[in-house]
Design an enzyme around this catalytic site. Sequence first.
Site, PDB file in Angstrom:
ATOM      1  N   LYS B 201       0.394  -3.200   8.057  1.00  0.00           N
ATOM      2  CA  LYS B 201       0.803  -4.604   8.123  1.00  0.00           C
ATOM      3  C   LYS B 201       0.992  -5.025   9.581  1.00  0.00           C
ATOM      4  O   LYS B 201       1.479  -4.259  10.399  1.00  0.00           O
ATOM      5  CB  LYS B 201       2.095  -4.811   7.323  1.00  0.00           C
ATOM      6  CG  LYS B 201       1.854  -4.685   5.819  1.00  0.00           C
ATOM      7  CD  LYS B 201       3.088  -4.936   5.028  1.00  0.00           C
ATOM      8  CE  LYS B 201       2.812  -4.810   3.545  1.00  0.00           C
ATOM      9  NZ  LYS B 201       1.965  -5.882   3.015  1.00  0.00           N
ATOM     10  N   HIS B 259       7.229   4.672   2.803  1.00  0.00           N
ATOM     11  CA  HIS B 259       7.138   3.401   3.543  1.00  0.00           C
ATOM     12  C   HIS B 259       8.314   3.182   4.503  1.00  0.00           C
ATOM     13  O   HIS B 259       8.134   2.912   5.684  1.00  0.00           O
ATOM     14  CB  HIS B 259       7.097   2.214   2.583  1.00  0.00           C
ATOM     15  CG  HIS B 259       5.946   2.236   1.625  1.00  0.00           C
ATOM     16  ND1 HIS B 259       4.699   2.630   1.993  1.00  0.00           N
ATOM     17  CD2 HIS B 259       5.873   1.901   0.313  1.00  0.00           C
ATOM     18  CE1 HIS B 259       3.888   2.536   0.942  1.00  0.00           C
ATOM     19  NE2 HIS B 259       4.580   2.100  -0.083  1.00  0.00           N
TER      20      HIS B 259
END
Lengths: 337, 507
Positions: B201, B259
Amino acid sequence: MATASGTIAPDKILSDMADLWVTLGKQGDGDAGVLRACSMTLIVAAEESDDPQAIGETLAALMPEHPSRAIVIRFRAGDQRSLEARVFSQCWMPFGQRRQICCEQIEITASDASLPDLPPVVLPLTVPDLPVILWCRSPRLFHLPAFSELAAIAQKVVLDSAAFGDAAAALGDMSGTVASGRSIADLSWTRLTRWRELIAQIFENRAQLAKLPMVSDILIAYRAASTPATAFYLAAWLIDGLEKIGAHARVEFRSDTGEQSGRLSLVQLSAEGSLDAIASIALADGPAAEVKTGGLVSKALLPALTDCTLMREELAIPGRDPSFERALAAAARLALS
Amino acid sequence: MSLENPFQDPLRFERRVPECAMVIFGANGDLTKRKLLPALYRLAYERRLDAGFAVLGISRTAMSDDEFREKMLASVKEFLEDSPFDADLWAAFAQGIFYMSGNFDDAALYPALDARLKEIEAARHTGGNVLFYLSAQPSQYIPIAQGLAKGSVGKGGSGWRRIVIEKPFGHDLASAQTLSTELHSAFEESEVYRIDHYLGKETVQNILALRFGNGIFEPLWNRRYVNHVQITAAESIGVEGRGSYYQEAGALRDMIQNHLSQVMATIAMEPSATFRPDSVRDERSKLLRSIRVMKPDEVLQNTVSGQYGPAHIGGEDVPGFRQEQGVKPDAQTDTYAAVTFFVDNWRWAGVPFYLRSGKRLPKRVSEIAVQFNSAPLAIFNGDETITAPNLMILRIQPEEGISLKFLSKRPGSGMTLRPVSMDFNYGSSFGERSPSAYETLLLDAIIGDATLYTRQDMVEASWKVVDAVQHVWDDTKFEFPNYAAGTWGPKAADEMLARRGHVWRQP
């Protein structure tokens, strides 16, 4: 919004801009207010006859990516010295956000005769510590004697040789400007980026790269009566690349019949005595080009590019572009030979 | 001496992309349809792939190449975001899409795959470069690795071989090590790309740019100025039909082990000497190894396990986790996990890092909040906001961006302060469309840039930290459900922060 007539005081414009932000802040939605964004000063030099709406739309489209203080100078022919200015803002609401983002725009109307008066007006209006880019939309203005003083304010001057008429003369002029130490960009070169990237990508394939030293002929076709600057640039860039690996190629330019859009329609790299091209990119009608390489046929999109798309790319490079400068010098030699 | 492409122009062109074929195991699955093919089409649309780029899909379902192409066409049309669909471009791109059916446990599949790849290489000039993408069930990873290890298919001749695997990378340290051993039987560690789409991202990448591209933040980025850090990954949805999978995983394993640990490592790592993949990954790995492993008696003080119960939200009845399809009525699964980590190094000693992730929270949001110490002296008397700390918020999703909150004087004659926010929004500051995480990561794998991929030592380091928590949780019977769907998690999570005088930020 403020208007002055005859002369312009930069302090007055700056004060008008400060008032503008106060007004915008009051118009904001409660605490959300407006967000001021600025990454450069973009000076646009245009003829009075240049479509103001088109310029405005282009700037509005550029602002989200390159938020700038835009100074649009509209020139009209005339011996009388006259300057007028107004300030306003361009705002947009990012998707899903409550807060507007705004940029400042200053519009100056000037007669040709008042061009020498402009640099001391424009200089204090530029945003400190950020790049200044001058986009000159008219070849006539570029050739006015006092233009160089306005150009000296900017780190880079963006031109479009396609508007110059005579490509060879334009390339010669620009090459001379670069040789004098000034940084310029030509939107005709920017139009080539997607073509060049496609060619570079073809030769990322090792099998294709191995054939590159065999290239002996370059064919460049275009939809124009005379050879456009883009064709000279592409030829110069290809020759330069081939010379780096010890290959020397002949260039043939070909004018295609049909709609005279000025666009390139074909680039083909071939080896001596071979029937099949090593690589070719052919643009028919529509945005999809046919790419032939190593017996494979694929498609790539090469749409016609708007001023906005071209400027978006150029504004992302505020400094010098050595590849362009090398190609410009070689293209000028090729065009003038 | 090898020939260099003389036409590259790094100032204007995107990165170089070599020729290759990509083999997708599990090509009939959701990930391929929703993410992989739309991302590949988008890369083709942006002229980022070689003209001969090929995709070979494999799954158990019998299908012809054309049937697979049709299926992928429908998926691309349905799931393509922010881009127009161009029929001509698809027609050319689809010529490079192939399919074969097979059972991943079947040893005969791999020689057949080898033969098919050779055909594709000859037809598409893929140069012997193959990217294997495991989009299959995690239980299939080891059989696939074993299959690739046995024949010649997993070994590159003139070209390279790389393998991309999706999480989970094991369900604990021991299984992660077993998986790694099997993968290493066919691939070198440098050829294994463990994908963590959070790292793809833009904002997560921007953390590196923010920290190491600017001079003003890094001097503040340590225990002297940072009070604590909160990392949140909240989802408003429940398990959405994945109940049976999720009840074996839970939020700690599903989110925090991978994550959020990776995001924390990116926030807290030391500057790398260069931006080369292994330099960056070395620093991430060092940070993960510096996270203090909790002793069993510290776990319940520094962690909170939660599970959502039923609620009535927006006029709709929302089931609790135990009422979800495929979930046992007495499931002890954590649909919410919050942990307090400490990093035992000179930069971060004593600074709490609070990580939380949960399902059925009030909204979908992922962000990092770095809270700085308040001003040491309150000289502006009479204003309740004077101690409001400076906060830097890095939003990962939605609306990727960065905000800095600070105090400013309210206009007027008095000396009243108010908090204001300085915002940088990716979508508005750079009007360009941000590439999706899968576009970024797929391109990186094809180029051979592993910077944003997880390495085995990083996986093992985070499992060591998480296993210490999970073992205690496994031995504890929690009173679930302990938070209602649509709330910010169990009360115990607030209490965990309150013990150190902190409160969760409401994103």
